[in-house]
Design a protein around this motif. Structure first.
Motif, PDB file in Angstrom:
ATOM      1  N   VAL A   1      38.794  60.883  34.669  1.00  0.00           N
ATOM      2  CA  VAL A   1      39.987  61.014  35.515  1.00  0.00           C
ATOM      3  C   VAL A   1      40.307  59.685  36.184  1.00  0.00           C
ATOM      4  O   VAL A   1      41.485  59.277  36.260  1.00  0.00           O
ATOM      5  N   ARG A   2      39.281  58.966  36.644  1.00  0.00           N
ATOM      6  CA  ARG A   2      39.502  57.685  37.300  1.00  0.00           C
ATOM      7  C   ARG A   2      40.104  56.668  36.339  1.00  0.00           C
ATOM      8  O   ARG A   2      41.015  55.907  36.694  1.00  0.00           O
ATOM      9  N   GLU A   3      39.636  56.638  35.107  1.00  0.00           N
ATOM     10  CA  GLU A   3      40.185  55.713  34.116  1.00  0.00           C
ATOM     11  C   GLU A   3      41.631  56.061  33.766  1.00  0.00           C
ATOM     12  O   GLU A   3      42.457  55.171  33.571  1.00  0.00           O
TER      13      GLU A   3
ATOM     14  N   ARG B   1      48.366  53.569  36.579  1.00  0.00           N
ATOM     15  CA  ARG B   1      48.784  52.642  37.623  1.00  0.00           C
ATOM     16  C   ARG B   1      49.115  51.277  37.036  1.00  0.00           C
ATOM     17  O   ARG B   1      50.080  50.627  37.423  1.00  0.00           O
ATOM     18  N   VAL B   2      48.285  50.847  36.075  1.00  0.00           N
ATOM     19  CA  VAL B   2      48.550  49.571  35.428  1.00  0.00           C
ATOM     20  C   VAL B   2      49.876  49.626  34.681  1.00  0.00           C
ATOM     21  O   VAL B   2      50.684  48.691  34.731  1.00  0.00           O
ATOM     22  N   SER B   3      50.128  50.732  33.989  1.00  0.00           N
ATOM     23  CA  SER B   3      51.386  50.865  33.251  1.00  0.00           C
ATOM     24  C   SER B   3      52.582  50.868  34.185  1.00  0.00           C
ATOM     25  O   SER B   3      53.611  50.243  33.921  1.00  0.00           O
ATOM     26  N   HIS B   4      52.440  51.538  35.332  1.00  0.00           N
ATOM     27  CA  HIS B   4      53.539  51.603  36.289  1.00  0.00           C
ATOM     28  C   HIS B   4      53.808  50.233  36.893  1.00  0.00           C
ATOM     29  O   HIS B   4      54.962  49.804  37.013  1.00  0.00           O
TER      30      HIS B   4
ATOM     31  N   PHE C   1      42.683  42.457  34.393  1.00  0.00           N
ATOM     32  CA  PHE C   1      42.820  43.076  35.698  1.00  0.00           C
ATOM     33  C   PHE C   1      44.057  43.961  35.751  1.00  0.00           C
ATOM     34  O   PHE C   1      45.097  43.650  35.168  1.00  0.00           O
ATOM     35  N   SER C   2      43.874  45.096  36.481  1.00  0.00           N
ATOM     36  CA  SER C   2      45.045  45.896  36.795  1.00  0.00           C
ATOM     37  C   SER C   2      45.814  45.196  37.906  1.00  0.00           C
ATOM     38  O   SER C   2      45.301  44.306  38.560  1.00  0.00           O
ATOM     39  N   THR C   3      47.037  45.606  38.147  1.00  0.00           N
ATOM     40  CA  THR C   3      47.873  44.937  39.144  1.00  0.00           C
ATOM     41  C   THR C   3      48.220  45.897  40.252  1.00  0.00           C
ATOM     42  O   THR C   3      48.468  47.075  40.042  1.00  0.00           O
TER      43      THR C   3
END
Length: 325
Positions: free
Chosen positions: A128-130, A136-139, A156-158
């Motif tokens: 679920v966390r992944e 979130r990264v896609s958004h 890194f995610s943003t």
């Protein structure tokens, strides 16, 4: 037992209770009153005088013979030879009662059960966390203008609200620190193996004890089978000891690795002159990747603690019964 000291204690206790009519006979025989071997071997004959003495004793007692009416001495038979005096009192060690053993077994199995129930929960929580992180990264990627693509920044995610360093580009994506909640593969295997061995070895040994008790009550001779099973349990016990040492080594190595990675992250984040691009590249060179802060969650700590406690209690119980001697 012991042969002389024990008999004297029994006679003394009987006399203190008002019973002076105590008959004692010694025989040159093993624990089953059989002759020919000190060990339990099938087919050994009973000591020839034993049945005769027992018949005479029963007949005399039923006829009301008193302490002064016996034709033979009250204490007779083969001369015993007790060479060591046994202590009258033996202080208990850690295990002071059967309740302590039962409680330790219960805690051992309960901790193993909690670990087995917690493992799938951690897997689901990680999945679920992944999923949330990927959404979130896609958004963020869709809502912000991407910075200059590099291999390091793609790790890194943003998140515009969680910067890790000053940005030199107005629209640059800012990396965030994602906590690494996962156990290394080696530790996962060690945790699973220790859980299985703690439950399996403890269960097998309890089954062995039950078999011994049943055979003793029913006077069944399974000495050959029990000896083989005992050797098998000893092998499982030593395997459990090796697996426990491996688990402790995995925990120590992983703890040191996470501490070193966190120090590398702190040293990079404290460098005010490093821009985001260089920050990400430095993190990549330090083998930080997308994990960010290298620490595990409370759920992982609980599961690992349950496994360690279960394995340690299992080994302590097995050592108590002499399986590591």
């Amino acid at each position: 037992m012991p042969v002389e000291q024990g008999a004297r204690l029994l006679i003394k206790a009987a006399n203190q209770a008002g019973n002076t009519n105590v008959t004692l006979r010694y025989y040159d025989a093993n624990h089953q009153l059989r002759t020919g071997s000190n060990q339990t071997v099938p087919g050994l004959p009973l000591e020839p005088h034993y049945t005769h003495d027992l018949e005479d004793w029963i007949n005399a007692v039923t006829s009301g013979t008193g302490a002064n009416g016996w034709a033979t001495p009250m204490i007779a038979g083969t001369q015993p030879n007790q060479t060591v005096t046994a202590p009258l009192k033996t202080p208990p060690a850690l295990v002071k009662s059967m309740g302590v053993i039962v409680g330790a077994i219960a805690v051992c199995l309960l901790c193993a059960l909690l670990a087995m129930c917690g493992a799938p929960i951690l897997l689901i929580a990680g999945w679920v966390r992944e999923r949330r992180a990927s959404r979130r990264v896609s958004h963020d990627s869709a809502s912000t203008e991407p910075a200059e693509p590099t291999d390091s920044t793609s790790m890194f995610s943003t998140d515009a609200t969680t910067p890790t360093g000053p940005s030199t580009q107005p629209n640059a994506a800012r990396p965030i620190a994602i906590t690494d909640h996962r156990f290394p593969v080696g530790m996962r295997v060690a945790l699973a193996l220790n859980t299985l061995l703690a439950v399996g070895t403890t269960g097998v040994f309890l089954a062995y004890l039950v078999t011994v008790i049943i055979d003793a009550i029913s006077l069944t001779d399974n000495s050959a089978v029990l000896a083989k099973n005992w050797h098998a349990i000893v092998m499982l016990t030593w395997l459990s000891l090796v697996a426990f040492a491996w688990l402790l080594a995995e925990i120590i190595v992983d703890t040191c690795r996470r501490h070193a990675r966190n120090r590398a992250i702190a040293s990079i984040d404290d460098d005010a002159d490093m821009n985001n691009g260089h920050d990400a590249a430095a993190r990549s060179r330090c083998d930080i990747g997308k994990d960010g802060k290298a620490c595990i969650g409370s759920g992982h700590v609980i599961v690992a603690t349950c496994v360690v406690v279960s394995a340690a209690l299992s080994l302590a119980l097995l050592a108590f019964w002499g399986l590591l001697c």
